[in-house]
Write a protein that holds these residues in place. Structure first.
Motif, PDB file in Angstrom:
ATOM      1  N   LEU A  52      44.530  35.784  32.401  1.00 13.16           N
ATOM      2  CA  LEU A  52      43.762  36.426  33.324  1.00 13.16           C
ATOM      3  C   LEU A  52      44.735  36.679  34.585  1.00 13.16           C
ATOM      4  CD1 LEU A  52      40.984  33.857  33.877  1.00 13.16           C
ATOM      5  CD2 LEU A  52      40.772  36.062  32.624  1.00 13.16           C
ATOM      6  N   LEU A  53      45.885  36.180  34.382  1.00 13.96           N
ATOM      7  CA  LEU A  53      47.145  36.567  35.218  1.00 13.96           C
ATOM      8  C   LEU A  53      48.319  36.891  34.657  1.00 13.96           C
ATOM      9  CD1 LEU A  53      46.996  33.621  37.747  1.00 13.96           C
ATOM     10  CD2 LEU A  53      46.146  35.913  38.165  1.00 13.96           C
ATOM     11  N   GLU A  54      49.135  38.020  35.277  1.00 14.67           N
ATOM     12  CA  GLU A  54      50.044  38.246  34.729  1.00 14.67           C
ATOM     13  C   GLU A  54      51.442  37.592  35.707  1.00 14.67           C
ATOM     14  OE1 GLU A  54      50.479  42.490  35.083  1.00 14.67           O
ATOM     15  OE2 GLU A  54      49.262  42.863  33.344  1.00 14.67           O
ATOM     16  N   ARG A  55      52.192  36.792  34.972  1.00 12.14           N
ATOM     17  CA  ARG A  55      53.277  36.127  36.070  1.00 12.14           C
ATOM     18  C   ARG A  55      54.504  37.155  36.047  1.00 12.14           C
ATOM     19  NH1 ARG A  55      48.953  33.291  33.712  1.00 12.14           N
ATOM     20  NH2 ARG A  55      49.065  31.287  34.597  1.00 12.14           N
ATOM     21  N   HIS A  56      54.968  37.090  37.467  1.00 10.09           N
ATOM     22  CA  HIS A  56      56.238  38.026  37.623  1.00 10.09           C
ATOM     23  C   HIS A  56      57.009  37.170  38.386  1.00 10.09           C
ATOM     24  CE1 HIS A  56      54.387  41.711  36.302  1.00 10.09           C
ATOM     25  NE2 HIS A  56      53.308  41.255  36.777  1.00 10.09           N
ATOM     26  N   ARG A  57      58.410  37.545  38.666  1.00 10.78           N
ATOM     27  CA  ARG A  57      59.238  36.947  39.525  1.00 10.78           C
ATOM     28  C   ARG A  57      58.681  36.702  40.833  1.00 10.78           C
ATOM     29  NH1 ARG A  57      63.261  38.384  42.824  1.00 10.78           N
ATOM     30  NH2 ARG A  57      62.712  40.581  42.308  1.00 10.78           N
ATOM     31  N   THR A  58      58.110  37.455  41.527  1.00  9.36           N
ATOM     32  CA  THR A  58      57.694  37.413  42.686  1.00  9.36           C
ATOM     33  C   THR A  58      56.411  36.811  42.797  1.00  9.36           C
ATOM     34  OG1 THR A  58      57.138  39.825  42.967  1.00  9.36           O
ATOM     35  CG2 THR A  58      59.193  39.361  43.547  1.00  9.36           C
ATOM     36  N   GLY A  59      55.561  36.470  41.944  1.00  6.29           N
ATOM     37  CA  GLY A  59      54.160  36.058  41.989  1.00  6.29           C
ATOM     38  C   GLY A  59      53.209  36.384  40.886  1.00  6.29           C
ATOM     39  N   VAL A  60      52.209  36.555  41.049  1.00  2.00           N
ATOM     40  CA  VAL A  60      51.147  36.816  39.941  1.00  2.00           C
ATOM     41  C   VAL A  60      50.219  38.091  40.453  1.00  2.00           C
ATOM     42  CG1 VAL A  60      51.122  34.590  39.157  1.00  2.00           C
ATOM     43  CG2 VAL A  60      49.369  35.156  40.770  1.00  2.00           C
ATOM     44  N   ARG A  61      49.649  38.767  39.348  1.00  3.73           N
ATOM     45  CA  ARG A  61      48.437  39.597  39.565  1.00  3.73           C
ATOM     46  C   ARG A  61      47.571  39.655  38.371  1.00  3.73           C
ATOM     47  NH1 ARG A  61      52.742  43.814  39.112  1.00  3.73           N
ATOM     48  NH2 ARG A  61      52.884  44.739  37.002  1.00  3.73           N
ATOM     49  N   PRO A  62      46.454  40.135  38.830  1.00  2.87           N
ATOM     50  CA  PRO A  62      45.362  39.759  37.842  1.00  2.87           C
ATOM     51  C   PRO A  62      45.616  40.802  36.788  1.00  2.87           C
ATOM     52  CG  PRO A  62      44.294  40.683  39.717  1.00  2.87           C
ATOM     53  CD  PRO A  62      45.684  40.474  40.056  1.00  2.87           C
ATOM     54  N   THR A  63      45.247  40.465  35.598  1.00  2.00           N
ATOM     55  CA  THR A  63      45.020  41.454  34.528  1.00  2.00           C
ATOM     56  C   THR A  63      43.672  41.913  34.464  1.00  2.00           C
ATOM     57  OG1 THR A  63      43.971  39.708  32.996  1.00  2.00           O
ATOM     58  CG2 THR A  63      46.290  40.075  32.925  1.00  2.00           C
ATOM     59  N   ALA A  64      43.519  43.093  33.553  1.00  3.54           N
ATOM     60  CA  ALA A  64      41.910  43.867  33.669  1.00  3.54           C
ATOM     61  C   ALA A  64      40.628  42.761  33.683  1.00  3.54           C
ATOM     62  CB  ALA A  64      42.076  44.598  32.447  1.00  3.54           C
ATOM     63  N   ALA A  65      41.124  41.802  32.781  1.00  2.90           N
ATOM     64  CA  ALA A  65      40.047  40.757  32.573  1.00  2.90           C
ATOM     65  C   ALA A  65      40.041  39.925  33.851  1.00  2.90           C
ATOM     66  CB  ALA A  65      40.347  39.758  31.373  1.00  2.90           C
ATOM     67  N   GLY A  66      41.297  39.403  34.441  1.00  2.00           N
ATOM     68  CA  GLY A  66      41.291  38.792  35.660  1.00  2.00           C
ATOM     69  C   GLY A  66      40.651  39.448  36.716  1.00  2.00           C
ATOM     70  N   ARG A  67      40.863  40.889  36.854  1.00  2.00           N
ATOM     71  CA  ARG A  67      40.189  41.372  37.827  1.00  2.00           C
ATOM     72  C   ARG A  67      38.563  41.248  37.759  1.00  2.00           C
ATOM     73  NH1 ARG A  67      44.481  44.986  37.334  1.00  2.00           N
ATOM     74  NH2 ARG A  67      43.230  46.375  35.814  1.00  2.00           N
ATOM     75  N   LEU A  68      38.005  41.350  36.631  1.00  2.00           N
ATOM     76  CA  LEU A  68      36.561  41.190  36.233  1.00  2.00           C
ATOM     77  C   LEU A  68      36.160  39.844  36.598  1.00  2.00           C
ATOM     78  CD1 LEU A  68      34.001  42.158  34.826  1.00  2.00           C
ATOM     79  CD2 LEU A  68      34.727  41.424  32.905  1.00  2.00           C
ATOM     80  N   VAL A  69      37.038  38.905  36.403  1.00  2.00           N
ATOM     81  CA  VAL A  69      36.547  37.479  36.695  1.00  2.00           C
ATOM     82  C   VAL A  69      36.589  37.176  38.181  1.00  2.00           C
ATOM     83  CG1 VAL A  69      37.217  34.927  36.389  1.00  2.00           C
ATOM     84  CG2 VAL A  69      37.243  36.355  34.487  1.00  2.00           C
ATOM     85  N   ALA A  70      37.762  37.723  38.853  1.00  2.00           N
ATOM     86  CA  ALA A  70      37.815  37.670  40.184  1.00  2.00           C
ATOM     87  C   ALA A  70      36.481  37.893  40.884  1.00  2.00           C
ATOM     88  CB  ALA A  70      38.871  38.343  41.025  1.00  2.00           C
ATOM     89  N   ARG A  71      35.990  39.247  40.489  1.00  2.00           N
ATOM     90  CA  ARG A  71      34.741  39.852  41.218  1.00  2.00           C
ATOM     91  C   ARG A  71      33.705  39.030  40.837  1.00  2.00           C
ATOM     92  NH1 ARG A  71      36.915  44.674  39.062  1.00  2.00           N
ATOM     93  NH2 ARG A  71      35.831  44.719  37.350  1.00  2.00           N
ATOM     94  N   ARG A  72      33.332  38.334  39.561  1.00  2.00           N
ATOM     95  CA  ARG A  72      32.373  37.454  39.392  1.00  2.00           C
ATOM     96  C   ARG A  72      32.616  36.192  40.017  1.00  2.00           C
ATOM     97  NH1 ARG A  72      28.849  41.362  37.788  1.00  2.00           N
ATOM     98  NH2 ARG A  72      29.514  42.422  36.152  1.00  2.00           N
ATOM     99  N   ALA A  73      33.846  35.835  40.120  1.00  2.00           N
ATOM    100  CA  ALA A  73      34.014  34.491  40.764  1.00  2.00           C
ATOM    101  C   ALA A  73      33.741  34.569  42.408  1.00  2.00           C
ATOM    102  CB  ALA A  73      35.494  34.090  40.745  1.00  2.00           C
ATOM    103  N   ALA A  74      33.762  35.806  43.000  1.00  2.00           N
ATOM    104  CA  ALA A  74      33.700  36.123  44.308  1.00  2.00           C
ATOM    105  C   ALA A  74      32.095  35.935  44.600  1.00  2.00           C
ATOM    106  CB  ALA A  74      34.329  37.251  44.925  1.00  2.00           C
ATOM    107  N   ALA A  75      31.331  36.680  43.457  1.00  2.00           N
ATOM    108  CA  ALA A  75      29.806  36.685  43.578  1.00  2.00           C
ATOM    109  C   ALA A  75      29.394  35.261  43.505  1.00  2.00           C
ATOM    110  CB  ALA A  75      29.533  37.677  42.580  1.00  2.00           C
ATOM    111  N   VAL A  76      29.933  34.422  42.536  1.00  2.00           N
ATOM    112  CA  VAL A  76      29.256  33.396  42.461  1.00  2.00           C
ATOM    113  C   VAL A  76      29.428  32.490  43.508  1.00  2.00           C
ATOM    114  CG1 VAL A  76      29.391  31.141  41.166  1.00  2.00           C
ATOM    115  CG2 VAL A  76      29.319  33.337  39.745  1.00  2.00           C
TER     116      VAL A  76
END
Length: 301
Positions: A52-76
């Motif tokens: 669900l997350l891509e790890r980078h040296r400066t932090g993380v950002r959501p994958t395509a699946a992560g963006r979907l889960v983030a939207r659903r998580a916010a709604a729930v």
């Protein structure tokens, strides 16, 4: 993807990580240890069956699946929070709009807009959260908020480079000013020259905290006497003679006793904008009405 076993805590943690961009920042915001946040994310990814997350040296950002889960998580999470408010005796809700704002926007603009909205559209419930502009942009992009009041500096580029673009509307624009104690020799001037700011003690903010801090046009290394995130704390330190700080134009009318805001001449023009960002796909009459209330408040003296 099977998220039926995911806990509400994991969904809250994931939304915070997506919004803040690092596990460390999310842990600090939630009052958790970083290892606890990491365990929640690992468990959520295990339930989802994918990264669900891509790890980078400066932090993380959501994958395509992560963006979907983030939207659903916010709604729930928002729906459960709405249910909690209902059980606490609040009136029935017809619509919920999620609004983010950077710190100084919460001093005047957001409270006044919400007050006006409560009179004209009492059925709309606005759930708000404060954050740095960078975090709010990530939240808009992930769909965990619908609207955000953002700070911008020249050359006023788009909030991010992703597509589709985040739509923005300018709410206010004005020159930055410097706040000094009322008994400071500079307080009696109509305009302060940038040379007069050299060697002064400054009340600064943490990196990325927004508009209030050290004057950006100084050509020498500033002496930062105190660091505070909260704008009211900064102004209280100024009133107490502990240093000076910058003030956006929109806060000039709200300064506490003992603080004077002055324009500055010399050096580059230090204009600032406050803009309203709308998440791609965030539409509907409730979102439109909240956006209109913010725009109307911004243009009302």
């Amino acid at each position: 993807m099977a998220l039926d076993s995911a806990s509400l805590t994991a969904l809250r943690v994931f939304r915070e990580v997506v919004d803040r961009g690092t596990l460390t920042a999310a842990a600090a915001a939630l009052g958790y240890t970083q290892s606890a946040v990491s365990r929640q994310i690992t468990g959520l990814e295990r339930a989802a069956g994918t990264a669900l997350l891509e790890r980078h040296r400066t932090g993380v950002r959501p994958t395509a699946a992560g963006r979907l889960v983030a939207r659903r998580a916010a709604a729930v999470v928002d729906q459960l929070d709405a249910g909690t408010r209902e059980l606490d005796g609040l009136p029935d809700e017809h619509a919920v709009v999620r609004l983010g704002w950077f710190a100084t926007a919460g001093a005047v603009l957001v409270p006044r807009a919400l007050q006006a909205l409560a009179r004209t559209s009492p059925g709309i419930v606005v759930v708000t959260r404060e954050g740095y502009t960078s975090a709010l942009v990530r939240a808009l992009r992930s769909g965990t908020i619908d609207l955000a009041v953002l700070a911008q500096v020249p050359p006023y580029r788009p909030p991010d480079a992703e597509s589709p673009p985040i739509a923005t509307t300018v709410l206010t624009q004005g020159a930055l000013r410097v706040a000094v104690p009322a008994d400071d020799p500079l307080a009696h001037l109509a305009v302060v020259d940038v040379d007069d700011l050299r060697g002064r003690a400054w009340i600064g903010g943490p990196e990325g905290s927004g508009a209030m801090g050290v004057w950006p046009g100084l050509d020498d290394r500033p002496r930062v006497a105190h660091v505070a995130r909260d704008w009211l704390a900064k102004l209280a330190l100024v009133a107490g003679g502990q240093g000076i700080t910058t003030v956006p134009a929109g806060l000039v009318g709200t300064l506490p006793a003992g603080v004077v805001a002055l324009p500055v001449r010399g050096g580059p023009v230090e204009d600032r904008r406050v803009v309203l960002g709308r998440a791609p796909g965030a539409d509907g009459p409730a979102v439109d009405r909240v956006a209109a209330a913010l725009q109307e408040t911004a243009t009302t003296p």
